[in-house]
Design a protein around this motif. Structure first.
Motif, short mmCIF file in Angstrom:
data_model
loop_
_atom_site.label_atom_id
_atom_site.label_comp_id
_atom_site.label_asym_id
_atom_site.label_seq_id
_atom_site.Cartn_x
_atom_site.Cartn_y
_atom_site.Cartn_z
N ARG A 67 41.45 40.66 38.04
CA ARG A 67 40.49 40.53 36.93
C ARG A 67 40.55 39.13 36.33
N LYS A 68 41.73 38.52 36.37
CA LYS A 68 41.90 37.19 35.76
C LYS A 68 41.29 36.08 36.63
N ILE A 69 41.53 36.15 37.95
CA ILE A 69 41.09 35.03 38.80
C ILE A 69 39.84 35.37 39.61
N ASN A 70 39.36 36.62 39.43
CA ASN A 70 38.10 37.03 40.05
C ASN A 70 38.15 36.97 41.59
N ILE A 71 39.26 37.48 42.11
CA ILE A 71 39.43 37.58 43.57
C ILE A 71 39.93 38.99 43.85
N ALA A 72 39.45 39.58 44.93
CA ALA A 72 39.83 40.97 45.24
C ALA A 72 41.34 41.12 45.32
#
Ligand code: NAD
Length: 298
Positions: A157-162
């Motif tokens: 959620r923080k770095i927007n990567i799965a």
């Protein structure tokens, strides 16, 4: 042929594991065992209503004597924490429960795999290993698999990567001395700091991960969806011999305790325990976990 999975303890965790298994369409024969036969019957009746929407699975109640045929045995029986309680307060009572269960399920298949969920999971896993008459590679605990998923979810959620693309682990005790292995945390080989996340934010995420179970228990009395989905994923990894690298509570001879390290998991259980490189701070944190677990067990 259906895979035979027994779940001992049909409470919130055990019955939700059964539900997660049904939803995974593994085509299993799932047997729930509980000393509270009425509750167990209620869970079976309720779960059977989900069967028409799932794969060709079966679900029924049984006794510890019927566990002998099972390929996978999940232990989720015992007391759970009350709000604000640490997992370790459950040790005395749950140790007794696990001892009686382990004696009553003998003899087991030689290739049976036992997954322990009951808390404090690292210590209960060790008792189960000692009483099982099976190699330690076939008896392990859910350990920090759940904490690791929580960590990856928060990072995602923080770095927007799965989260599946984030290689980061919580290791050690499934409890207050667990620790994140930031020195090895990577996305495509790139350190997390390159994704604009500061050490302060990483520390906050690790702290929230550690406290998440306490928060869930203080809000609703128990936690079960996350752990149940993790255990169903462990069963899938075993049944399909996936050789997935998963942190689980495993016996480490060098330390003489069971705690979480990344392992290669397959049809035979733990096929390899991986030695993850740790920096000095993480080595100290691992030692704290070992010390804590040894002091509780003494
Ligand atoms: P619960 O009270 O809802 O269910 C426990 C069940 O165990 C009850 O139905 C009880 O009748 C049964 N039981 C007790 N003694 C038994 C025996 N000898 N044989 C068969 N069944 C027996 O509790 P819950 O919320 O399902 O939690 C179960 C355990 O899982 C607790 O120890 C809890 O702390 C643990 N847990 C672990 C994790 C994890 O990450 N490892 C996460 C959540 C909960």
């Amino acid at each position: 042929m259906k895979h035979k999975i027994s779940i001992i303890g049909a409470g919130s965790v055990g019955s939700t594991i059964a539900y997660a298994l049904l939803l995974k369409n593994i085509a299993a024969e799932i047997m729930l065992v509980d000393v509270d036969e009425i509750r167990c019957r209620g869970e079976i009746l309720d779960l059977s209503d989900a069967l028409p929407f799932c794969g060709p699975s079966l679900i029924h109640a049984g006794s510890t004597k019927n566990v002998q045929e099972s390929e996978i045995i999940i232990i989720a029986a015992g007391k759970r924490q009350q709000p604000g309680q640490e997992r370790i307060v459950l040790l005395k009572e749950n140790k007794k429960i696990i001892e009686s269960i382990m004696r009553s399920i003998q003899p087991l298949r030689k290739d049976a795999i036992i997954i322990v969920v009951t808390n404090p999971v690292d210590l209960i896993t060790r008792y189960a290993q000692e009483l099982s008459n099976l190699p330690t590679s076939q008896v392990f605990g859910s350990g920090t698999f759940l904490d690791t998923q929580r960590l990856r979810g928060a990072l995602s959620r923080k770095i927007n990567i799965a989260e599946q693309s984030i290689h980061a682990y919580i290791l050690g005790e499934h409890g207050d001395t667990q620790f994140p292995v930031w020195s090895c945390a990577r996305v495509a080989g790139i350190p997390l700091s390159d994704f604009g996340i500061t050490q302060k934010e990483l520390d906050r995420i690790a702290q929230e991960t550690k406290n998440k179970a306490y928060e869930i228990i203080s809000c609703k009395g128990a936690s079960y969806y996350g752990i149940a989905t993790c255990v169903a994923a462990l069963c899938r990894t075993i049944i399909f011999d996936q050789k997935r690298v998963t942190p689980v509570s495993c016996y480490i001879k060098e330390f003489d305790v069971s705690l979480s390290m990344p392992v290669v998991l397959g049809a035979k259980g733990i096929e390899q325990i991986l030695t993850i490189p740790l920096n000095n701070k993480e080595k100290k944190q691992l030692n704290l976990s070992i010390k804590a677990l040894k002091s509780y067990a003494a």
